[in-house]
Design an enzyme around this catalytic site. Structure first.
Site, PDB file in Angstrom:
ATOM      1  N   ASP A  22       4.521  10.210 -27.463  1.00 48.79           N
ATOM      2  CA  ASP A  22       5.370  11.248 -26.871  1.00 48.79           C
ATOM      3  C   ASP A  22       6.236  11.947 -27.917  1.00 48.79           C
ATOM      4  OD1 ASP A  22       4.477  11.059 -24.316  1.00 48.79           O
ATOM      5  OD2 ASP A  22       6.265  10.147 -23.462  1.00 48.79           O
TER       6      ASP A  22
ATOM      7  N   ASP B 224       5.891  -2.388 -27.671  1.00 49.03           N
ATOM      8  CA  ASP B 224       6.681  -1.272 -28.180  1.00 49.03           C
ATOM      9  C   ASP B 224       6.361  -1.046 -29.651  1.00 49.03           C
ATOM     10  OD1 ASP B 224       7.832  -0.775 -25.766  1.00 49.03           O
ATOM     11  OD2 ASP B 224       9.785  -1.636 -26.237  1.00 49.03           O
TER      12      ASP B 224
ATOM     13  N   ASP C 299      10.655  -1.551 -16.453  1.00 50.41           N
ATOM     14  CA  ASP C 299       9.997  -2.845 -16.581  1.00 50.41           C
ATOM     15  C   ASP C 299      10.522  -3.846 -15.546  1.00 50.41           C
ATOM     16  OD1 ASP C 299      12.494  -2.844 -17.739  1.00 50.41           O
ATOM     17  OD2 ASP C 299      11.789  -3.344 -19.747  1.00 50.41           O
TER      18      ASP C 299
END
Length: 542
Positions: free
Chosen positions: A139, A198, A292
């Site tokens: 992104d 991540d 999450d």
């Protein structure tokens, strides 16, 4: 003559102003004396009692989890024993088809410093290359960084890795939106499980070999979560404080939740989801900043079980700048409180899970840990306790000032024994940060202001590779020179104001008080000023 007259006029003005100021102060003093007994003392006593109730709630919660954790260690209860687990074995006839299809998602946003680490670690996972898909969800808004990430993906693709580089034309939903969009691609339909890392996480090559067997032999399991370990824990004092808090979260909170109720909050990374469980729970939603945790709560209400595996550890990075840490803590405090407000009724009225599990999620997981823990830390130790120094008619019981906080501190510190000598720093730092967390908690509960603010935590790469002599102060990503405007921008006004309040309370207690809290108040005052001026975590601990 003219000078003498002017001097006389100035003197009269000063005397008049002094009389006026003294008169005002005297009036304020008289008014305070009038309302002190009928109003101030009862109000402060009420605040003390509320804080005592919350302290006891937090104390019981921490002691309960400590006892359960002790039994887990004594009885040597491990997930591999609680659930059926068998190592993956090759089959000559079936070949690689005995291995389920796995999707690895790596969401990132302008991750210039760490994108190579995460992509490289995912691409060397020990799993048949025809049974794994690496999906990089970029992104990034920086065109240069996007080009570098795409080139890195192409490099691994040329080595035979099935890697997909996916981008969007917007950032709707932030991380949740990226993960949701990633699951819509046609090739995902062939996958049974999805792994999320991540951008700063680096799993060991055997990560899938150790986690996937839990799913194969236990169809009721929807999530397997690994523990984080921190590559830059020794970078500065602030990272050491974070390590102490997070180690307790993993070693105690998540382990106890996994072993007793098969529930804990998904950490958003270093975990494996059964895709059918994820879909049954409703998929990713961006209604809060803790997508999450939102997914984990919805999945457990559908009857899915979660497993936390402490001995599977994934390297990651702690925020090493105070600005990044504050943004992270705002999100981690505001999001759960907001989710609690949105889902409390849904949890309470759920017919699938047991009553005890619902009580655990509502009371222990959400109310005590996500609301009470922040509020009581700030209210009692930063506001009520100092005020009792100014109002000696109100006292706080010694057990609430000494025994409860000492017990909670020791229970937290045992998770990181190497940092026991820093426990005083941890206490005052956590008390100071409690103001920021409490503010974020109320923002989440009331859904006001920055409730949906999402700021990606800044990552600087593997800090453990940077060697700095112990005698040299380490500035956390700080330039050598700062303009006055930047110095002003880094100041935190609320912390400075509360620091001055604590200094006054400590001074008053030292000279006139009877509680003798002044040493503790002065320590808190110093820490509030350090935080207020933005100089946090700048020195390497011994």
């Amino acid at each position: 003559m003219w000078k003498q007259e002017m001097g006389k006029e100035d003197l009269e003005t000063m005397v008049f102003q002094s009389i006026t100021l003294n008169g005002i102060l005297n009036q304020v003093g008289l008014l305070y004396d009038l309302i002190k007994v009928p109003l101030v003392v009862p109000l402060l006593s009420l605040m003390v009692n509320i804080c005592l109730v919350m302290s006891v709630m937090l104390f019981i919660e921490r002691v309960y989890m400590g006892i359960v954790k002790a039994f887990i260690k004594i009885l040597r209860r491990k997930p591999e024993k609680n659930y059926k687990w068998e190592a993956m074995k090759d089959d000559i006839e079936l070949g690689s088809s005995v291995y389920p299809m796995v999707l690895v998602q790596i969401p990132m946003y302008n991750e210039k410093e760490v994108y190579q680490l995460s992509i490289g670690a995912a691409c060397v996972l020990s799993w048949p290359t025809d049974r794994i898909i690496i999906q990089v969800l970029d992104d990034s808004t920086d065109a240069g960084i996007k080009d570098m990430v795409e080139v890195e993906c192409m490099k691994w693709a040329s080595k035979g890795i099935n890697i997909k580089y996916e981008i969007r034309d917007n950032r709707n939903g932030y991380k949740a939106g990226a993960l949701k969009q990633g699951l819509k691609h046609s090739y995902v339909s062939q996958c049974d499980f999805v792994v999320i890392f991540d951008a700063d996480f680096q799993p060991e090559p055997d990560f899938l070999m150790r986690t996937i067997p839990f799913f194969i032999h236990n169809p009721e399991i929807g999530l397997v979560q690994a523990r984080w370990k921190f590559a830059n824990a020794d970078e500065c004092l602030m990272t050491r404080m974070q390590e102490m808090s997070l180690n307790y979260h993993f070693i105690v909170e998540q382990e106890v939740g996994s072993q007793t109720y098969a529930f804990f909050g998904f950490n958003g990374t270093a975990g494996v989801w059964r895709i059918s469980a994820l879909n049954e729970a409703g998929g990713w939603k961006d209604r809060t900043t803790v997508e999450d945790m939102d997914l984990a709560v919805r999945a457990t209400l559908k009857g899915w079980k979660f497993v936390f595996v402490e001995n599977i550890q994934v390297r990651s990075e702690l925020p090493s700048t105070f600005k990044a840490f504050r943004y992270q803590q705002h999100r981690w405090s505001c999001g759960p409180a907001n989710l609690f407000k949105k889902m409390a009724i849904e949890i309470a009225t759920n017919k699938t899970v047991t009553l005890w599990k619902k009580l655990y999620v509502l009371y222990s997981f959400f109310f005590v840990r996500k609301v009470v823990a922040h509020v009581v830390t700030f209210a009692l130790y930063c506001v009520v306790l100092p005020l009792t120094c100014l109002v000696p008619e109100v006292e706080v019981p010694k057990w609430a000032v000494i025994y409860i906080p000492c017990t909670i501190t020791l229970l937290n510190a045992v998770g990181t024994p190497r940092s026991l000598h820093l426990v005083i720093f941890w206490v005052v730092f956590e008390n100071v940060m409690s103001m920021h967390r409490t503010k974020a908690t109320f923002i989440g509960l009331l859904e006001i202001g920055r409730v949906n603010e999402w700021v990606v935590t800044e990552k600087l790469g593997d800090a453990s590779k940077t060697k700095v002599p112990s005698s040299v102060p380490l500035l956390s990503n700080a330039p050598t020179k700062k303009s006055s405007s930047r110095i002003w921008a880094r100041m935190n006004g609320l912390e400075l104001i509360l620091g001055m309040f604590l200094f006054y309370c400590g001074w008053y207690d030292f000279y006139f008080g009877k509680n003798h809290y002044y040493v503790y108040l002065f320590l808190q005052c110093i820490t509030f000023f350090i935080v207020g001026f933005g100089y946090v975590g700048t020195f390497i601990p011994n």
